[in-house]
Design a protein around this motif. Structure first.
Motif, PDB file in Angstrom:
ATOM      1  N   TRP A 176      35.553  26.978  26.199  1.00  0.00           N
ATOM      2  CA  TRP A 176      34.952  28.207  26.734  1.00  0.00           C
ATOM      3  C   TRP A 176      35.030  28.281  28.257  1.00  0.00           C
ATOM      4  CZ3 TRP A 176      29.626  28.385  23.678  1.00  0.00           C
ATOM      5  CH2 TRP A 176      29.901  28.508  22.302  1.00  0.00           C
ATOM      6  N   GLY A 177      35.382  27.197  28.901  1.00  0.00           N
ATOM      7  CA  GLY A 177      35.437  27.220  30.356  1.00  0.00           C
ATOM      8  C   GLY A 177      34.077  27.103  31.017  1.00  0.00           C
ATOM      9  N   VAL A 178      33.215  26.291  30.439  1.00  0.00           N
ATOM     10  CA  VAL A 178      31.906  26.044  31.061  1.00  0.00           C
ATOM     11  C   VAL A 178      32.049  24.862  32.025  1.00  0.00           C
ATOM     12  CG1 VAL A 178      29.516  25.326  30.628  1.00  0.00           C
ATOM     13  CG2 VAL A 178      30.630  26.964  29.092  1.00  0.00           C
ATOM     14  N   ASP A 179      31.571  25.032  33.253  1.00  0.00           N
ATOM     15  CA  ASP A 179      31.758  23.995  34.266  1.00  0.00           C
ATOM     16  C   ASP A 179      30.597  23.020  34.371  1.00  0.00           C
ATOM     17  OD1 ASP A 179      34.345  24.873  35.448  1.00  0.00           O
ATOM     18  OD2 ASP A 179      33.175  26.706  35.716  1.00  0.00           O
ATOM     19  N   VAL A 180      29.389  23.508  34.174  1.00  0.00           N
ATOM     20  CA  VAL A 180      28.219  22.626  34.170  1.00  0.00           C
ATOM     21  C   VAL A 180      27.349  23.019  32.986  1.00  0.00           C
ATOM     22  CG1 VAL A 180      26.161  21.833  35.402  1.00  0.00           C
ATOM     23  CG2 VAL A 180      28.217  22.455  36.699  1.00  0.00           C
ATOM     24  N   ALA A 181      27.033  22.033  32.133  1.00  0.00           N
ATOM     25  CA  ALA A 181      26.074  22.274  31.051  1.00  0.00           C
ATOM     26  C   ALA A 181      24.953  21.269  31.240  1.00  0.00           C
ATOM     27  CB  ALA A 181      26.729  22.100  29.691  1.00  0.00           C
ATOM     28  N   LEU A 182      23.739  21.726  31.020  1.00  0.00           N
ATOM     29  CA  LEU A 182      22.619  20.803  31.201  1.00  0.00           C
ATOM     30  C   LEU A 182      21.639  20.944  30.046  1.00  0.00           C
ATOM     31  CD1 LEU A 182      19.857  22.504  32.311  1.00  0.00           C
ATOM     32  CD2 LEU A 182      21.517  22.979  34.116  1.00  0.00           C
ATOM     33  N   THR A 183      20.977  19.825  29.737  1.00  0.00           N
ATOM     34  CA  THR A 183      19.968  19.864  28.685  1.00  0.00           C
ATOM     35  C   THR A 183      18.949  18.758  28.913  1.00  0.00           C
ATOM     36  OG1 THR A 183      19.636  20.033  26.285  1.00  0.00           O
ATOM     37  CG2 THR A 183      21.286  18.461  27.019  1.00  0.00           C
ATOM     38  N   ALA A 184      18.026  18.624  27.977  1.00  0.00           N
ATOM     39  CA  ALA A 184      16.989  17.594  28.062  1.00  0.00           C
ATOM     40  C   ALA A 184      16.806  16.998  26.673  1.00  0.00           C
ATOM     41  CB  ALA A 184      15.689  18.190  28.579  1.00  0.00           C
ATOM     42  N   SER A 185      16.146  15.842  26.641  1.00  0.00           N
ATOM     43  CA  SER A 185      16.122  15.085  25.381  1.00  0.00           C
ATOM     44  C   SER A 185      15.266  15.720  24.287  1.00  0.00           C
ATOM     45  CB  SER A 185      15.624  13.667  25.664  1.00  0.00           C
ATOM     46  OG  SER A 185      14.436  13.676  26.442  1.00  0.00           O
ATOM     47  N   GLN A 186      14.175  16.418  24.654  1.00  0.00           N
ATOM     48  CA  GLN A 186      13.121  16.702  23.670  1.00  0.00           C
ATOM     49  C   GLN A 186      13.332  17.917  22.795  1.00  0.00           C
ATOM     50  OE1 GLN A 186      12.937  17.395  26.903  1.00  0.00           O
ATOM     51  NE2 GLN A 186      11.571  19.073  27.383  1.00  0.00           N
ATOM     52  N   LYS A 187      14.466  18.600  22.964  1.00  0.00           N
ATOM     53  CA  LYS A 187      14.675  19.787  22.130  1.00  0.00           C
ATOM     54  C   LYS A 187      15.723  19.464  21.057  1.00  0.00           C
ATOM     55  CE  LYS A 187      12.520  22.427  25.707  1.00  0.00           C
ATOM     56  NZ  LYS A 187      12.481  23.573  26.591  1.00  0.00           N
ATOM     57  N   ALA A 188      16.830  20.204  21.010  1.00  0.00           N
ATOM     58  CA  ALA A 188      17.744  20.000  19.874  1.00  0.00           C
ATOM     59  C   ALA A 188      18.423  18.627  19.879  1.00  0.00           C
ATOM     60  CB  ALA A 188      18.761  21.128  19.817  1.00  0.00           C
ATOM     61  N   LEU A 189      18.345  17.878  20.963  1.00  0.00           N
ATOM     62  CA  LEU A 189      18.921  16.524  20.962  1.00  0.00           C
ATOM     63  C   LEU A 189      18.038  15.535  20.197  1.00  0.00           C
ATOM     64  CD1 LEU A 189      20.433  15.871  24.533  1.00  0.00           C
ATOM     65  CD2 LEU A 189      21.654  16.418  22.420  1.00  0.00           C
ATOM     66  N   GLY A 190      16.770  15.865  20.004  1.00  0.00           N
ATOM     67  CA  GLY A 190      15.928  15.071  19.109  1.00  0.00           C
ATOM     68  C   GLY A 190      15.412  13.745  19.646  1.00  0.00           C
ATOM     69  N   VAL A 191      15.075  13.683  20.920  1.00  0.00           N
ATOM     70  CA  VAL A 191      14.526  12.462  21.529  1.00  0.00           C
ATOM     71  C   VAL A 191      13.279  12.855  22.336  1.00  0.00           C
ATOM     72  CG1 VAL A 191      14.998  10.567  23.148  1.00  0.00           C
ATOM     73  CG2 VAL A 191      16.834  11.444  21.691  1.00  0.00           C
ATOM     74  N   PRO A 192      12.220  12.055  22.316  1.00  0.00           N
ATOM     75  CA  PRO A 192      11.032  12.424  23.085  1.00  0.00           C
ATOM     76  C   PRO A 192      11.338  12.785  24.548  1.00  0.00           C
ATOM     77  CG  PRO A 192      10.485  10.625  21.630  1.00  0.00           C
ATOM     78  CD  PRO A 192      11.985  10.833  21.517  1.00  0.00           C
ATOM     79  N   PRO A 193      10.444  13.552  25.171  1.00  0.00           N
ATOM     80  CA  PRO A 193      10.695  14.030  26.529  1.00  0.00           C
ATOM     81  C   PRO A 193      10.933  12.890  27.513  1.00  0.00           C
ATOM     82  CG  PRO A 193       8.545  14.801  25.712  1.00  0.00           C
ATOM     83  CD  PRO A 193       9.163  14.006  24.625  1.00  0.00           C
ATOM     84  N   GLY A 194      11.769  13.130  28.508  1.00  0.00           N
ATOM     85  CA  GLY A 194      11.972  12.134  29.565  1.00  0.00           C
ATOM     86  C   GLY A 194      13.393  11.975  30.049  1.00  0.00           C
ATOM     87  N   LEU A 195      14.355  12.600  29.356  1.00  0.00           N
ATOM     88  CA  LEU A 195      15.737  12.453  29.818  1.00  0.00           C
ATOM     89  C   LEU A 195      16.335  13.795  30.192  1.00  0.00           C
ATOM     90  CD1 LEU A 195      17.314   9.913  27.282  1.00  0.00           C
ATOM     91  CD2 LEU A 195      16.653   9.488  29.659  1.00  0.00           C
ATOM     92  N   ALA A 196      16.912  13.853  31.383  1.00  0.00           N
ATOM     93  CA  ALA A 196      17.706  14.996  31.827  1.00  0.00           C
ATOM     94  C   ALA A 196      19.170  14.658  31.595  1.00  0.00           C
ATOM     95  CB  ALA A 196      17.455  15.270  33.303  1.00  0.00           C
ATOM     96  N   VAL A 197      19.894  15.606  30.997  1.00  0.00           N
ATOM     97  CA  VAL A 197      21.305  15.379  30.691  1.00  0.00           C
ATOM     98  C   VAL A 197      22.125  16.490  31.351  1.00  0.00           C
ATOM     99  CG1 VAL A 197      23.032  15.309  28.833  1.00  0.00           C
ATOM    100  CG2 VAL A 197      20.783  14.253  28.484  1.00  0.00           C
ATOM    101  N   VAL A 198      23.129  16.090  32.120  1.00  0.00           N
ATOM    102  CA  VAL A 198      24.018  17.071  32.749  1.00  0.00           C
ATOM    103  C   VAL A 198      25.455  16.684  32.422  1.00  0.00           C
ATOM    104  CG1 VAL A 198      24.897  17.953  34.960  1.00  0.00           C
ATOM    105  CG2 VAL A 198      22.437  17.614  34.650  1.00  0.00           C
ATOM    106  N   MET A 199      26.269  17.682  32.074  1.00  0.00           N
ATOM    107  CA  MET A 199      27.697  17.447  31.877  1.00  0.00           C
ATOM    108  C   MET A 199      28.450  18.297  32.889  1.00  0.00           C
ATOM    109  SD  MET A 199      29.739  15.659  29.875  1.00  0.00           S
ATOM    110  CE  MET A 199      28.768  15.292  28.426  1.00  0.00           C
ATOM    111  N   ALA A 200      29.225  17.640  33.739  1.00  0.00           N
ATOM    112  CA  ALA A 200      29.965  18.352  34.784  1.00  0.00           C
ATOM    113  C   ALA A 200      31.451  18.340  34.471  1.00  0.00           C
ATOM    114  CB  ALA A 200      29.715  17.693  36.138  1.00  0.00           C
ATOM    115  N   GLY A 201      32.032  19.516  34.427  1.00  0.00           N
ATOM    116  CA  GLY A 201      33.468  19.632  34.192  1.00  0.00           C
ATOM    117  C   GLY A 201      34.247  19.370  35.474  1.00  0.00           C
ATOM    118  N   PRO A 202      35.597  19.284  35.359  1.00  0.00           N
ATOM    119  CA  PRO A 202      36.432  18.938  36.514  1.00  0.00           C
ATOM    120  C   PRO A 202      36.289  19.905  37.684  1.00  0.00           C
ATOM    121  CG  PRO A 202      37.722  18.913  34.475  1.00  0.00           C
ATOM    122  CD  PRO A 202      36.373  19.431  34.121  1.00  0.00           C
ATOM    123  N   ARG A 203      36.169  21.204  37.417  1.00  0.00           N
ATOM    124  CA  ARG A 203      36.050  22.164  38.541  1.00  0.00           C
ATOM    125  C   ARG A 203      34.738  21.976  39.287  1.00  0.00           C
ATOM    126  NH1 ARG A 203      37.451  28.258  37.850  1.00  0.00           N
ATOM    127  NH2 ARG A 203      35.396  28.199  36.873  1.00  0.00           N
TER     128      ARG A 203
END
Ligand SMILES: *Cc1c(COP(=O)(O)O)cnc(C)c1O
Length: 382
Positions: A173-200
Motif C-alpha cells: 500500500w505504500g505506507v511509510d510509518v506504521a505504529l501500534t501498541a501491545s494492548q489492543k489487537a496485538l494481544g499483549v498487556p499495555p507497555g509496548l510501543a511498536v513502530v515500523m519504518a519503511g525505507p522512505r
C-alpha cells in the motif's frame, strides 16, 4: 470487551510472570530478534525497520512521527476523531504546520478530497488513524496512501486499534510509518510501543538537517539496538522490558500460527456477527457508512431514553464495555471492542449481557433478537 486493554491469552500472561532474564541473555536475544522479524510479517513488510520500545501507544505516535518531520514541515491529518486530534497535538508541538481534514463525527473525507487538499497545499507527510477508537471509523488506508504517495508525501498510519485485526500491507500500500501498541489487537498487556519504518521514512530521517531534542525518542539511539538484537549481538541503550517482549513473542507466534489472513477474517466475522446483533436490537452505529465500520470495535449510540448507566448495567451482567470518548458525542454512545482473542462465544455473551442491560434500562422489547441475529450470522457459511 473494551477497545484495549483486551482479554489476553493465558500463555501470553504466563510469559509475563516467568522469571525475568538478563536483557543480554542469549535466550532473550533470540526472543527479541524473533519478535522483530515476526512484526514485519504482521505489518506486511519485508523492507520495514521495526522498533519495540517500552511505552504506550502515545509514545509510539511520538516515536513514529517525530523522527521523520522537522520544524516547519507542512503535515496533513485525515481527521477521524480523538486520536487524529492527539496526532495533531504531537505534530504541532514538534513545530509542524498541521492541516486537519475533518469530517463530521462518524465520517471520513474521501481519497479525492485528500487529493484536492494536497494539490492546494503540499505536505511532507499525511497521517491517518487506521481505526479511530473514539468513533469505530476505519479509514480506507490503501486508497488514501495511494493518493498521498502520488503527491509525494510520506504516509503515517496510527494502527494502535487496528494492527493484527485489520488488513495492513505496508509495502503493497505504500505506507511509510506504521505504529501500534501491545494492548489492543496485538494481544499483549499495555507497555509496548511498536513502530515500523519503511525505507522512505528511514531515508527522510537520515537526511534531516536538525535532530530532534529527545534522547529516548530518537531513532539514532534505537536503530543500533534493534539491528543488534536481530543480528544476535545485543546493544544496550535503555533496558528493554524483558517480560513484555517475551509476552509479545508468544502473541506474535500465536498470531502467525493462526495466519494473518485467517486472523483478519476471524475479526471480520466477529464484527459482522456483533453488528448483526446490535442492528437487530435497533442500535445505530456511530460510523456513517457501511465501509467505514471497523473490524476491531463497534461504537453505538444509546437508544432513546437510555443513558450511560447502561455500561454499568452490562458490567453487572458480567461483561465490561466502554463508554464514549469523542468529546462531541461522549455521553450519547458506548463502545465495544472485539479484537485479539475474541471468539464466537464472546460475541454471544456480550450481546446477551447487552440485552439484559437494556431490559434493566426499560428497553427489553427486543430481548433475544440480538443473540438470534448474531447466531444466524455465525451460522452463515464462511
Ligand atoms: C489506544 C490508542 C492510542 C493511544 O494508545 P495509549 O496506549 O493509550 O497511549 C493511539 N491511537 C489509537 C488509534 C488508539 O486506539
Amino acid at each position: 470487551m473494551i477497545p484495549g486493554p483486551v482479554e489476553f491469552e493465558p500463555e501470553v500472561l504466563r510469559a509475563l510472570g516467568s522469571p525475568t532474564k538478563s536483557h543480554l541473555d542469549p535466550d532473550f536475544v533470540e526472543c527479541f530478534g524473533r519478535v522483530l522479524k515476526g512484526l514485519r510479517d504482521v505489518h506486511g513488510t519485508t523492507a520495514g525497520q521495526p522498533f519495540v520500545v517500552a511505552g504506550s501507544g502515545t509514545l509510539a505516535m511520538e516515536l513514529g512521527a517525530g523522527n521523520v518531520v522537522s520544524e516547519g514541515d507542512p503535515v496533513v491529518i485525515v481527521d477521524t476523531g480523538y486520536f487524529s486530534e492527539r496526532m495533531a497535538t504531537i505534530l504541532t508541538r514538534l513545530g509542524c504546520r498541521v492541516t486537519r481534514l475533518s469530517a463530521p463525527v462518524g465520517g471520513c473525507i474521501s481519497p479525492s478530497e485528500l487529493d484536492a487538499a494536497l494539490v492546494k497545499e503540499s505536505a511532507v507527510m499525511v497521517c491517518m488513524t487506521h481505526v479511530d477508537t473514539s468513533t469505530g471509523v476505519r479509514v480506507p488506508v490503501e486508497a488514501m496512501a495511494r493518493v498521498a504517495r502520488a503527491r509525494g508525501a510520506l504516509v503515517l498510519v496510527d494502527g494502535v486499534c487496528a494492527t493484527g485485526g485489520e488488513a495492513l500491507a505496508m509495502d503493497g500500500w505504500g505506507v511509510d510509518v506504521a505504529l501500534t501498541a501491545s494492548q489492543k489487537a496485538l494481544g499483549v498487556p499495555p507497555g509496548l510501543a511498536v513502530v515500523m519504518a519503511g525505507p522512505r521514512a528511514l531515508e527522510t530521517f537520515r537526511k534531516r538537517a536538525t535532530k530532534g531534542r529527545s534522547l529516548y525518542l530518537s531513532w539514532d539511539e534505537w536503530l543500533p539496538v534493534m539491528e543488534g538484537y536481530e543480528a544476535k549481538k545485543p546493544v544496550y541503550f535503555a533496558t528493554p522490558p524483558v517480560n513484555l517482549v517475551a509476552a509479545l513473542d508468544v502473541s506474535v507466534g500465536q498470531l502467525l500460527r493462526e495466519g494473518l489472513g485467517p486472523r483478519i477474517a476471524r475479526h471480520g466475522r466477529m464484527a459482522a456477527a456483533f453488528r448483526a446483533g446490535t442492528q437487530a436490537l435497533g442500535l445505530r452505529p456511530v460510523p456513517l457508512e457501511g465501509p467505514l465500520l471497523a473490524n476491531t470495535l463497534s461504537a453505538l449510540y444509546l437508544p432513546e431514553g437510555v443513558d450511560l448507566s447502561l455500561v454499568a448495567r452490562i458490567r453487572d451482567e458480567g461483561v465490561v464495555v466502554a463508554g464514549g470518548l469523542h468529546p462531541a458525542i461522549r455521553t450519547t454512545y458506548f463502545r465495544v471492542g472485539h479484537m485479539g482473542a475474541v471468539q464466537e462465544n464472546d460475541v454471544l455473551a456480550t450481546l446477551g449481557a447487552l440485552e439484559r442491560g437494556l431490559a434493566r434500562s426499560g428497553q427489553g422489547a427486543a430481548a433475544g433478537r440480538g443473540v438470534a441475529a448474531a447466531q444466524a450470522a455465525l451460522a452463515a457459511p464462511r
